[in-house]
Design an enzyme around this catalytic site. Structure first.
Site, PDB file in Angstrom:
ATOM      1  N   SER A   1      96.024  50.258  24.788  1.00  0.00           N
ATOM      2  CA  SER A   1      96.836  49.840  26.243  1.00  0.00           C
ATOM      3  C   SER A   1      97.878  49.206  25.826  1.00  0.00           C
ATOM      4  O   SER A   1      97.999  49.425  25.136  1.00  0.00           O
ATOM      5  CB  SER A   1      96.304  48.736  27.097  1.00  0.00           C
TER       6      SER A   1
HETATM    7  C1  LIG Z   1      92.003  51.535  28.104  1.00  0.00           C
HETATM    8  S1  LIG Z   1      90.654  51.246  27.242  1.00  0.00           S
HETATM    9  C2  LIG Z   1      90.755  50.048  26.605  1.00  0.00           C
HETATM   10  C3  LIG Z   1      91.267  49.321  25.498  1.00  0.00           C
HETATM   11  C4  LIG Z   1      90.621  48.384  24.561  1.00  0.00           C
HETATM   12  N1  LIG Z   1      90.705  47.259  24.644  1.00  0.00           N
HETATM   13  C5  LIG Z   1      91.679  48.916  23.541  1.00  0.00           C
HETATM   14  O1  LIG Z   1      92.369  47.110  22.581  1.00  0.00           O
HETATM   15  O2  LIG Z   1      92.322  49.524  22.576  1.00  0.00           O
HETATM   16  C6  LIG Z   1      88.913  51.964  27.949  1.00  0.00           C
HETATM   17  C7  LIG Z   1      88.120  51.604  26.994  1.00  0.00           C
HETATM   18  O3  LIG Z   1      86.506  51.529  27.796  1.00  0.00           O
HETATM   19  C8  LIG Z   1      85.674  52.111  27.583  1.00  0.00           C
HETATM   20  N2  LIG Z   1      84.814  51.779  28.255  1.00  0.00           N
HETATM   21  C9  LIG Z   1      84.772  52.973  29.580  1.00  0.00           C
HETATM   22  N3  LIG Z   1      83.451  52.308  30.454  1.00  0.00           N
HETATM   23  C10 LIG Z   1      82.973  51.560  29.921  1.00  0.00           C
HETATM   24  C11 LIG Z   1      81.690  51.047  30.038  1.00  0.00           C
HETATM   25  N4  LIG Z   1      80.671  50.877  31.247  1.00  0.00           N
HETATM   26  N5  LIG Z   1      81.300  50.040  29.621  1.00  0.00           N
HETATM   27  C12 LIG Z   1      81.733  49.516  27.540  1.00  0.00           C
HETATM   28  N6  LIG Z   1      82.817  50.695  27.574  1.00  0.00           N
HETATM   29  C13 LIG Z   1      83.474  51.514  28.755  1.00  0.00           C
HETATM   30  C14 LIG Z   1      86.392  53.227  27.064  1.00  0.00           C
HETATM   31  O4  LIG Z   1      85.025  54.142  26.593  1.00  0.00           O
HETATM   32  C15 LIG Z   1      87.530  53.303  26.756  1.00  0.00           C
HETATM   33  O5  LIG Z   1      87.718  52.710  25.006  1.00  0.00           O
END
Ligand SMILES: C[S@@+](CC[C@H](N)C(=O)[O-])C[C@H]1O[C@@H](n2cnc3c(N)ncnc32)[C@H](O)[C@@H]1O
Length: 381
Positions: A86
């Protein structure tokens, strides 16, 4: 710190995004260590570290989100971003809002690259941080990156909307993937007085942050804030390409009307569209600009669940004062939008920070200013 990293931290400090107690973490955790060799830039182009090392590093320390996975890693989609590191100023803003301090235990939903988990581990200690990622490959890559950067929070592979009861209760839950409905598991797994911070939105508007405090009786309440468009948690994604799937096949079947209303505010203004989205959360809006004519464009409103659509044909040519509207299906979506826009105006054009939500085991209730002043969708969502 390498110069570009130093510059980024200085920029966050100067902008007031970085509280003092977070500064050491942002200085010591190097964002580039968490990025894969191939990332996607803002134009959708792949930047390969081995071929364009300088550009790759520049993107790592620009204040921008860096897309790290497309199409859930399947390699055969349309290039839809499904994971990212992000935007650093948003990471800092969320950590500031989370109001988290050493001695607390935190759950992060959406490990992604592991960068945010590393920041949390730096402040709270590895044992106090649990991070959950739905994608097994991303989870494994994050574990490797965290380890090589000297951090070892618990990274779980799983569906973060279920929380992680084995480590509950948490003092803080932070999601870095957006929800339309706050999962009750997060509330059940947070101690009374604890906080939940998550990007929140709906099909009409993505999104804002919901900042909730868990009460003593198993409910959580709080307000919206911020301006944050995040990727959805996997099972709450909104449909894509809805004009192609829902409008084109029925494009000749409609009733018409004319309107003087311009979409500039109801669709284009952050505050107005947020409020309207609360009334019509399942409705997507899409804007199409024909290449050759700058005076004309079309706004589509689509409700996939009822196969209803409206198209709003804007003509900004001199002398034209109204626009054609076409509507199809059981819901008159343009009429609903007009009513929701009037309601927002009548309510004193409230900003999103005046709205809040209360989440209990069986429902999520939106309100304006206070809990008794409920806002309900025009149709059950
Ligand atoms: C914007 S990214 C997160 C960025 C992260 N916090 C970082 O520091 O790089 C959103 C993440 O949420 C994950 N995601 C989506 N649905 C999810 C779920 N139900 N449970 C856990 N992770 C999920 C996606 O695979 C993705 O990797």
């Amino acid at each position: 710190m390498i110069p570009s990293h130093e510059k980024l931290v200085a920029r966050l400090v100067q902008a007031g995004d970085l509280p003092q107690h977070w500064r050491a973490a942002f200085e010591q955790v190097e964002r580039h260590r968490f990025l894969p060799d191939q990332i996607t830039d803002a134009d959708g182009a792949t930047v390969d570290r081995t071929r364009e090392a300088d550009r790759w590093l520049t993107l790592a320390y620009d204040d921008i989100p860096v897309v790290t996975q497309l199409d859930d890693g399947t390699g055969d989609g349309s290039g839809y971003p499904t994971s990212s590191a992000s935007q650093p100023s948003i990471v800092a803003d969320m950590l500031r809002r989370l109001d988290v301090f050493p001695g607390m235990r935190a759950l992060e939903v959406g490990t992604g690259t592991g960068y945010n988990a590393a920041l949390l581990s730096h402040l709270l200690g590895d044992d106090s941080v649990t991070s959950i990622e739905v994608d097994p490959e991303l989870a494994e890559q994050a574990r490797v990156s965290l380890m090589s950067a000297g951090f070892a929070p618990l990274v779980v592979t799983g569906d973060g909307t279920q929380g992680w009861p084995a480590r509950a209760p948490f003092d803080r839950v932070i999601s870095t993937a957006a929800v339309q409905r706050v999962p009750y598991h997060w509330i059940a797994q947070t101690r009374p007085g604890g906080r939940i911070l998550t990007p929140w939105g709906n099909a009409f508007h993505n999104g804002v942050l919901a900042d909730l405090q868990v009460g003593p009786h198993g409910t959580a309440q709080g307000r919206f804030g911020g301006d944050a468009a995040f990727m959805w948690v996997r099972d709450q994604r909104v449909p894509r390409r809805v004009v192609e799937t829902h409008v084109r096949p029925r494009e000749q079947e409609f009733t018409t009307a004319r309107t003087k209303l311009h979409p500039y505010e109801p669709v284009g203004d952050f505050e107005a569209s947020f409020a309207i989205g609360l009334r019509m959360p399942t409705v997507l809006n899409r804007v199409e600009f024909p290449d050759e004519d700058e005076q004309r464009f079309t706004v589509f409103l689509v409700d996939p669940g009822t196969a209803s659509w409206a198209s709003w044909h804007i003509d900004q040519s001199p002398g034209v004062s109204d626009h054609e509207v076409r509507q199809h299906g059981p819901r008159a979506l343009f009429a609903e939008l007009e009513a929701a826009y009037e309601w927002w105006q009548r309510s004193g054009r409230p900003e999103h920070t005046r709205f809040g939500l209360t989440v209990s085991a069986d429902r999520q209730q939106i309100w304006l200013d206070h809990e008794a002043n409920t806002v309900t969708p025009d149709r059950a969502a």
